[in-house]
Design a protein around this motif. Structure first.
Motif, PDB file in Angstrom:
ATOM      1  N   GLY A   1       0.819  -1.207   0.000  1.00 35.36           N
ATOM      2  CA  GLY A   1       0.000   0.000   0.000  1.00 35.36           C
ATOM      3  C   GLY A   1       0.847   1.248   0.000  1.00 35.36           C
ATOM      4  N   GLY A   2       2.129   1.121   0.426  1.00 35.52           N
ATOM      5  CA  GLY A   2       3.074   2.207   0.325  1.00 35.52           C
ATOM      6  C   GLY A   2       2.932   3.303   1.356  1.00 35.52           C
ATOM      7  N   ARG A   3       2.135   3.085   2.393  1.00 39.14           N
ATOM      8  CA  ARG A   3       1.947   4.141   3.379  1.00 39.14           C
ATOM      9  C   ARG A   3       2.823   3.969   4.615  1.00 39.14           C
ATOM     10  N   TRP A   4       2.942   2.750   5.135  1.00 39.61           N
ATOM     11  CA  TRP A   4       3.590   2.523   6.411  1.00 39.61           C
ATOM     12  C   TRP A   4       4.971   1.922   6.197  1.00 39.61           C
ATOM     13  N   LEU A   5       5.995   2.603   6.757  1.00 39.75           N
ATOM     14  CA  LEU A   5       7.376   2.135   6.694  1.00 39.75           C
ATOM     15  C   LEU A   5       7.817   1.731   8.091  1.00 39.75           C
ATOM     16  N   LEU A   6       8.205   0.466   8.247  1.00 32.69           N
ATOM     17  CA  LEU A   6       8.678  -0.058   9.527  1.00 32.69           C
ATOM     18  C   LEU A   6      10.197  -0.098   9.528  1.00 32.69           C
ATOM     19  N   THR A   7      10.811   0.262  10.642  1.00 30.63           N
ATOM     20  CA  THR A   7      12.260   0.233  10.740  1.00 30.63           C
ATOM     21  C   THR A   7      12.670   0.108  12.200  1.00 30.63           C
ATOM     22  N   ASN A   8      13.800  -0.568  12.430  1.00 27.76           N
ATOM     23  CA  ASN A   8      14.405  -0.579  13.762  1.00 27.76           C
ATOM     24  C   ASN A   8      15.553   0.415  13.752  1.00 27.76           C
ATOM     25  N   PRO A   9      15.570   1.418  14.632  1.00 28.79           N
ATOM     26  CA  PRO A   9      16.556   2.502  14.561  1.00 28.79           C
ATOM     27  C   PRO A   9      17.998   2.024  14.541  1.00 28.79           C
ATOM     28  N   ASN A  10      18.401   1.142  15.447  1.00 32.86           N
ATOM     29  CA  ASN A  10      19.740   0.566  15.421  1.00 32.86           C
ATOM     30  C   ASN A  10      19.720  -0.700  16.262  1.00 32.86           C
TER      31      ASN A  10
ATOM     32  N   TRP B   1      20.955  -1.445  19.014  1.00 35.30           N
ATOM     33  CA  TRP B   1      20.868  -1.316  20.466  1.00 35.30           C
ATOM     34  C   TRP B   1      19.566  -0.675  20.908  1.00 35.30           C
ATOM     35  N   ASP B   2      18.739  -0.265  20.013  1.00 35.20           N
ATOM     36  CA  ASP B   2      17.464   0.338  20.379  1.00 35.20           C
ATOM     37  C   ASP B   2      16.412  -0.763  20.478  1.00 35.20           C
ATOM     38  N   PRO B   3      15.721  -0.885  21.582  1.00 30.15           N
ATOM     39  CA  PRO B   3      14.765  -1.985  21.735  1.00 30.15           C
ATOM     40  C   PRO B   3      13.414  -1.730  21.066  1.00 30.15           C
ATOM     41  N   CYS B   4      13.211  -0.614  20.416  1.00 30.28           N
ATOM     42  CA  CYS B   4      11.896  -0.251  19.880  1.00 30.28           C
ATOM     43  C   CYS B   4      11.833  -0.454  18.375  1.00 30.28           C
ATOM     44  N   LEU B   5      10.637  -0.691  17.879  1.00 26.46           N
ATOM     45  CA  LEU B   5      10.363  -0.755  16.452  1.00 26.46           C
ATOM     46  C   LEU B   5       9.550   0.481  16.077  1.00 26.46           C
ATOM     47  N   SER B   6      10.022   1.230  15.082  1.00 26.63           N
ATOM     48  CA  SER B   6       9.406   2.502  14.711  1.00 26.63           C
ATOM     49  C   SER B   6       8.599   2.360  13.437  1.00 26.63           C
TER      50      SER B   6
ATOM     51  N   LYS C   1       2.660  15.073   5.510  1.00 28.05           N
ATOM     52  CA  LYS C   1       3.631  16.051   5.011  1.00 28.05           C
ATOM     53  C   LYS C   1       4.862  16.100   5.905  1.00 28.05           C
ATOM     54  N   ASN C   2       4.660  16.184   7.204  1.00 27.77           N
ATOM     55  CA  ASN C   2       5.769  16.197   8.149  1.00 27.77           C
ATOM     56  C   ASN C   2       5.977  14.784   8.670  1.00 27.77           C
ATOM     57  N   ILE C   3       6.865  14.056   8.010  1.00 30.99           N
ATOM     58  CA  ILE C   3       7.063  12.649   8.334  1.00 30.99           C
ATOM     59  C   ILE C   3       7.956  12.534   9.548  1.00 30.99           C
ATOM     60  N   GLN C   4       7.436  11.966  10.604  1.00 30.72           N
ATOM     61  CA  GLN C   4       8.191  11.718  11.819  1.00 30.72           C
ATOM     62  C   GLN C   4       7.931  10.294  12.276  1.00 30.72           C
ATOM     63  N   HIS C   5       8.960   9.690  12.845  1.00 32.12           N
ATOM     64  CA  HIS C   5       8.801   8.311  13.287  1.00 32.12           C
ATOM     65  C   HIS C   5       8.011   8.272  14.591  1.00 32.12           C
ATOM     66  N   ARG C   6       7.328   7.186  14.780  1.00 31.24           N
ATOM     67  CA  ARG C   6       6.552   6.938  15.984  1.00 31.24           C
ATOM     68  C   ARG C   6       6.851   5.522  16.438  1.00 31.24           C
TER      69      ARG C   6
ATOM     70  N   ASP D   1      -6.794   6.249  12.457  1.00 29.05           N
ATOM     71  CA  ASP D   1      -6.000   6.211  11.231  1.00 29.05           C
ATOM     72  C   ASP D   1      -4.500   6.170  11.535  1.00 29.05           C
ATOM     73  N   THR D   2      -4.123   5.427  12.536  1.00 31.70           N
ATOM     74  CA  THR D   2      -2.720   5.178  12.845  1.00 31.70           C
ATOM     75  C   THR D   2      -2.504   3.673  12.935  1.00 31.70           C
ATOM     76  N   LEU D   3      -1.246   3.278  12.897  1.00 35.81           N
ATOM     77  CA  LEU D   3      -0.901   1.867  12.989  1.00 35.81           C
ATOM     78  C   LEU D   3      -0.588   1.530  14.447  1.00 35.81           C
ATOM     79  N   VAL D   4      -1.243   0.516  14.966  1.00 36.57           N
ATOM     80  CA  VAL D   4      -1.044   0.083  16.353  1.00 36.57           C
ATOM     81  C   VAL D   4      -0.702  -1.402  16.338  1.00 36.57           C
ATOM     82  N   ALA D   5      -0.002  -1.833  17.401  1.00 37.49           N
ATOM     83  CA  ALA D   5       0.437  -3.229  17.507  1.00 37.49           C
ATOM     84  C   ALA D   5      -0.040  -3.820  18.822  1.00 37.49           C
TER      85      ALA D   5
END
Length: 492
Positions: free
Chosen positions: A169-178, A180-185, A192-197, A253-257
């Motif tokens: 669908g091209g909307r949601w991009l998943l990434t692990n910051p590094n 040592w970071d325990p979170c998935l963003s 317009k203002n793309i910020q990770h969550r 309209d957000t992605l939740v896990a």
């Protein structure tokens, strides 16, 4: 004499019409004599014929045909003509919104590609869903075929993740910051203002890091419902942790896990090749010292930290990629061949029990010299269970077909490379995206190899690129440069 004959003929026609009660045709009596020498469409406009004679009236016109016949007629038209017919009248508008019409239109767009479009089951997809998908794919296809129009390019920001995944669908991009970071963003690329969550946080202190994550896109249309497997392990550590989550789109309209289950695994090995499909998680592992190498297949819904429900078998080949197939099979890729393995039945074993399994030889082997096993497309699996996907060799893009009935796999070459080409690429089920410095190319994988079309353009900079992601449905491309800048190309 000619004038008298014409006058007598006109009087006779008027008397005849009055006698039989047809006053609507009196307006045409003066032109009936001239019709003998000129075409009908030049003598009387079509709207007068329809109103006076009734060719398209409610008594004998096309709109009097049954609804099923109208739908059959509209199904034979192009999708643009269907939209034009919709604007004529209410009856044809209703017929143009029929599910049978757009099922044929969607199939026609799907037939232009070698691999059919992914769509919900034809028995459950509504007319609106089929129409929306047909028009969407047609617009993206038109944008790809437009030679002069370049995709819009915008900077998303910096991303330090080791791995990224673009959900269909091209909307949601998943990434692990590094590492040592325990979170998935997660990034919402439509804003317009793309910020990770932060999408997933660790549940306890044991989950200190995410080495990698896997995504099983079981259902992405119309609502997103995917399963995410988080793998936390490090070399020379005897404890690894698997955590499974379900990601959906919330009413806001957000992605939740939501967490499903987690369990530990104990092994003196390392596994860099993994896959997730349905209820099964597979990994290819080998020991640090010289020893056997094997494939573990977990039924993660039935496993826990004490008891694992899994199957283990030993293989001789050093695999670079494994993918699970329907029918309890696994496909393995190395740099020279494609191998199909039959997975033994899963059974319950103690979690600390060392891996024990019998050696298994491949059911089938397909030689592909020069194969690049790290570049492959998603799977397309039809209702019979036959799997299709694309891989890349040093000579061409190859489509692999793995039959459901146990027959050997087959390969077919599509885009051929010259020895001087050194492009990096990524694949989808319907397109191939190549990049080399500032040059960009998109190939469309059509049903006939001779009908391939491609779009080429230049980007202003020449940074080296770490990775690129391609989404079929949206026509969106996501790239990351060596300085961690992420760019988005919208090709619609």
């Amino acid at each position: 004499m000619f004038k008298n004959l014409k006058k007598q003929f006109t009087c006779f026609v008027r008397w005849f019409l009055r006698w039989f009660g047809l006053p609507e045709l009196l307006l045409l009596s003066k032109k009936l004599f001239s019709m003998l020498s000129r075409p009908l469409r030049l003598v009387i406009p079509l709207h007068k014929i329809s109103s006076c004679i009734g060719l398209f009236s409610s008594s004998c016109g096309i709109i009097t045909l049954p609804q099923e016949v109208l739908e059959m007629i509209l199904a034979e038209l192009d999708w643009k003509d269907v939209l034009n017919v919709r604007a004529t009248c209410k009856l044809l508008c209703t017929a143009s919104r029929s599910r049978s019409v757009w099922r044929v239109q969607h199939q026609r767009v799907s037939d232009t590609y070698d691999t059919p479009l992914n769509v919900k089951d034809s028995g459950t997809a509504t007319s609106a869903e089929l129409e929306h998908d047909t028009l969407h794919w047609a617009r993206v296809q038109h944008a790809r075929a437009h030679k002069t129009k370049q995709p819009t390019r915008r900077l998303m920001g910096r991303c330090h993740g080791l791995k990224a995944h673009l959900i269909e669908g091209g909307r949601w991009l998943l990434t692990n910051p590094n590492c040592w970071d325990p979170c998935l963003s997660v990034y919402d690329l439509d804003t317009k203002n793309i910020q990770h969550r932060i999408l997933i946080r660790p549940q306890d202190k044991r989950e200190k890091r995410i080495e990698t994550f896997l995504v099983d896109e079981g259902n992405t249309k119309p609502e997103i419902e995917v399963v995410i497997a988080l793998v936390r392990e490090r070399p020379h550590e005897h404890l690894a942790r698997l955590s499974f989550w379900k990601a959906t789109k919330s009413p806001e309209d957000t992605l939740v896990a939501r967490h499903i289950t987690s369990f530990n695994t104990y092994a003196h090995d390392i596994s860099l090749v993994k896959d997730l499909r349905g209820d099964y998680f597979a990994r290819f592992a080998w020991q640090y010292t010289k020893g056997p190498q094997w494939i573990d297949v977990y039924n993660w819904r039935r496993s826990c930290s004490l008891i694992h429900h899994k199957a283990t078998f030993i293989v001789k080949e050093r695999l670079c990629t494994i993918r699970m197939l329907p029918g309890q099979r696994i496909i393995g890729l190395d740099e020279h061949s494609v191998m199909i393995y039959d997975v033994p039945p899963c059974r319950s074993v103690p979690s600390k029990c060392p891996p024990a399994g019998l050696p298994i030889a491949p059911l089938h082997t397909l030689a592909l010299p020069g194969l690049i096993p790290d570049i492959y497309s998603p799977f397309y699996i039809n209702h019979l269970g036959t799997a299709h996907f694309y891989v890349v060799s040093t000579k061409a893009i190859v489509k692999l077909t793995i039959p459901h009935d146990g027959r050997p796999p087959t390969g077919r070459s599509y885009v051929h490379f010259s020895p001087s080409d050194s492009y990096d690429c990524t694949l989808s089920l319907h397109r191939a995206y190549f990049w080399k410095l500032s040059t960009r190319k998109v190939f469309s994988l059509h049903r006939e190899a001779e009908e391939q079309s491609f779009k080429a353009w230049e980007v202003p900079d020449e940074y080296l690129y770490d990775w690129a992601l391609l989404d079929d449905y949206s026509g969106r491309i996501v790239e990351r440069t060596e300085n961690d800048n992420v760019f988005i190309f919208d090709c619609r």
